[in-house]
Write a protein that holds these residues in place. Structure first.
Motif, PDB file in Angstrom:
ATOM      1  N   GLN A  43       3.847   1.602  -1.232  1.00 24.21           N
ATOM      2  CA  GLN A  43       4.423   1.769  -2.569  1.00 24.21           C
ATOM      3  C   GLN A  43       3.412   2.381  -3.535  1.00 24.21           C
ATOM      4  O   GLN A  43       3.755   3.258  -4.332  1.00 24.21           O
ATOM      5  N   LYS A  44       2.172   1.921  -3.469  1.00 18.20           N
ATOM      6  CA  LYS A  44       1.149   2.431  -4.377  1.00 18.20           C
ATOM      7  C   LYS A  44       0.759   3.864  -4.033  1.00 18.20           C
ATOM      8  O   LYS A  44       0.477   4.670  -4.936  1.00 18.20           O
ATOM      9  N   GLU A  45       0.721   4.183  -2.761  1.00 16.92           N
ATOM     10  CA  GLU A  45       0.439   5.569  -2.372  1.00 16.92           C
ATOM     11  C   GLU A  45       1.552   6.495  -2.852  1.00 16.92           C
ATOM     12  O   GLU A  45       1.285   7.610  -3.319  1.00 16.92           O
TER      13      GLU A  45
ATOM     14  N   LEU B  27      -5.817  -3.598  -6.514  1.00 19.04           N
ATOM     15  CA  LEU B  27      -4.474  -4.000  -6.931  1.00 19.04           C
ATOM     16  C   LEU B  27      -3.839  -4.928  -5.899  1.00 19.04           C
ATOM     17  O   LEU B  27      -3.161  -5.914  -6.238  1.00 19.04           O
ATOM     18  N   GLU B  28      -4.072  -4.624  -4.633  1.00 18.32           N
ATOM     19  CA  GLU B  28      -3.509  -5.419  -3.539  1.00 18.32           C
ATOM     20  C   GLU B  28      -4.054  -6.846  -3.545  1.00 18.32           C
ATOM     21  O   GLU B  28      -3.299  -7.813  -3.355  1.00 18.32           O
TER      22      GLU B  28
ATOM     23  N   ILE C   7      -6.372   0.932  -4.837  1.00 22.30           N
ATOM     24  CA  ILE C   7      -5.210   0.255  -4.253  1.00 22.30           C
ATOM     25  C   ILE C   7      -5.610  -1.111  -3.694  1.00 22.30           C
ATOM     26  O   ILE C   7      -4.883  -2.100  -3.834  1.00 22.30           O
TER      27      ILE C   7
ATOM     28  N   ARG D 195       0.829  -1.211   0.000  1.00 20.13           N
ATOM     29  CA  ARG D 195       0.000   0.000   0.000  1.00 20.13           C
ATOM     30  C   ARG D 195       0.863   1.261   0.000  1.00 20.13           C
ATOM     31  O   ARG D 195       0.557   2.235  -0.686  1.00 20.13           O
TER      32      ARG D 195
ATOM     33  N   LEU E 233      -2.434   4.631 -11.272  1.00 24.83           N
ATOM     34  CA  LEU E 233      -2.895   3.417 -10.588  1.00 24.83           C
ATOM     35  C   LEU E 233      -4.155   2.874 -11.240  1.00 24.83           C
ATOM     36  O   LEU E 233      -4.322   1.660 -11.389  1.00 24.83           O
TER      37      LEU E 233
ATOM     38  N   GLU F  58      -3.235   1.051 -14.324  1.00 30.24           N
ATOM     39  CA  GLU F  58      -2.664  -0.255 -13.979  1.00 30.24           C
ATOM     40  C   GLU F  58      -3.769  -1.249 -13.650  1.00 30.24           C
ATOM     41  O   GLU F  58      -3.734  -2.408 -14.089  1.00 30.24           O
TER      42      GLU F  58
ATOM     43  N   GLN G 139       3.407   5.935  -5.479  1.00 25.26           N
ATOM     44  CA  GLN G 139       3.212   6.015  -6.930  1.00 25.26           C
ATOM     45  C   GLN G 139       2.140   7.042  -7.278  1.00 25.26           C
ATOM     46  O   GLN G 139       2.287   7.814  -8.234  1.00 25.26           O
ATOM     47  N   ALA G 140       1.068   7.066  -6.498  1.00 24.48           N
ATOM     48  CA  ALA G 140      -0.008   8.030  -6.747  1.00 24.48           C
ATOM     49  C   ALA G 140       0.485   9.458  -6.551  1.00 24.48           C
ATOM     50  O   ALA G 140       0.096  10.368  -7.294  1.00 24.48           O
TER      51      ALA G 140
ATOM     52  N   HIS H 259      -2.373  -8.700  -6.231  1.00 21.62           N
ATOM     53  CA  HIS H 259      -0.971  -8.919  -5.853  1.00 21.62           C
ATOM     54  C   HIS H 259      -0.841 -10.074  -4.855  1.00 21.62           C
ATOM     55  O   HIS H 259       0.088 -10.893  -4.948  1.00 21.62           O
TER      56      HIS H 259
END
Length: 316
Positions: free
Chosen positions: A131-133, A171-172, A168, A129, A144, A147, A135-136, A175
């Motif tokens: 990492q994705k935050e 995506l999580e 997220i 989470r 995101l 993706e 990225q945002a 993953h």
């Protein structure tokens, strides 16, 4: 999460398209059954979204107890799993008082989830989470969402790019499990012995439904819907992605953002058209749920007559 079969089998369900007359029928049916109504609607959960959601009136709520209304501020988000948790608590409370839970509404996803359950997913992965935050923050929420669209197009179509928490999470889930969220949400029907017996949806003639939709939209504006939407548009904190997308409100908010260039009558016609389109999607939901029984109505019957008919159908 799934509601326990024994609890579910004590519930009644009355669904139907918007403006199809289910709310008035539900009030009559509740009196016949000794029931209390649970809103099966994703937008009447929100405080302040009243006229545009055709929320039950104070008089309606005084005549029959209603639940799952006005439980969220419009800047909050609420998952289907969260809805199931509060619905279960409400059902247990109603049954504990010797009353009957009667679910009433038109949100097909909620109806399917109550009948079949919903996938809750694995525990959170804090590092993923983060990492994705990050990225945002670097690339924007659209990166995101793009993706997610490559991995799970149905979930991406359902989620707004700014609904970062849910994007997220989708995506999580992929993953952590290797399967998409949309795949895991496709719960099948319960075995026949575990299904509730009283799941009905009202099916009026299309021309009657469309006429009712147009009339109701006009009545909402006559009752002050425009002023309600103006107040919501000024609200701080602003509306969250879900509440802002509520049918009719979204069209009004977009009109405000454009500087009200078109006449209000044009916006009203757009809302009527999109509401008719929405009603067609609702009908598709109900037809595709094998647990649901269609009850055709002409459109000129009284709510009391339809409620009595449902009681007679249930009696066999």
């Amino acid at each position: 999460m799934r509601l326990p079969p024994l609890l579910l089998q004590q519930c009644w369900f009355l669904a139907g398209p918007t403006a199809g007359g289910k709310s008035a029928v539900a009030l009559e049916l509740a009196q016949l059954l000794g029931a209390e109504i649970l809103a099966l609607d994703s937008m009447t959960l929100y405080r302040g979204l009243d006229l545009g959601t055709a929320k039950p009136t104070i008089a309606d709520r005084a005549s029959v107890p209603h639940h799952l209304l006005d439980i969220l501020d419009p800047d909050q988000e609420f998952s289907v799993a969260e809805y199931l948790h509060v619905a279960r608590d409400c059902c247990e409370d109603i049954l504990g008082r010797g009353r009957v839970p009667l679910f009433v509404g038109g949100t097909g996803l909620y109806l399917r989830s109550v009948l079949r359950g919903v996938f809750e997913g694995p525990p959170a992965d804090a590092e993923f989470r983060r990492q994705k935050e990050d990225q945002a923050l670097r690339s924007g929420p659209d990166s995101l969402h793009a993706e997610l669209a490559r991995i799970d197009a149905p979930s991406a179509a359902r989620l707004h790019p700014n609904d970062l928490r849910r994007v997220i999470r989708a995506l999580e889930v992929h993953h952590l499990t290797g399967r998409t969220l949309s795949e895991q949400h496709e719960q099948g029907p319960r075995p026949p012995g575990e299904r509730p017996q009283h799941v009905y949806w009202l099916s009026p003639p299309r021309e009657v439904l469309y006429q009712r939709i147009d009339q109701r939209v006009n009545a909402m504006f006559a009752a002050g819907w425009l002023a309600e939407a103006e107040q919501l548009a000024k609200r701080e904190p602003p509306l969250g992605p879900t509440a802002r997308k509520a049918l009719g409100y979204q069209e009004l908010f977009d009109w405000f953002d454009r500087g009200r260039l078109e006449p209000l009558s044009t916006v009203i016609e757009t809302i009527q058209t999109r509401t008719r389109q929405f009603s067609k999607r609702q009908l598709t939901w109900f037809r595709n749920l094998e647990e649901c029984r269609s009850v055709e109505i002409r459109g000129d019957e009284s709510p009391a007559a339809i409620a009595a008919r449902l009681r007679d159908i249930a009696a066999g």
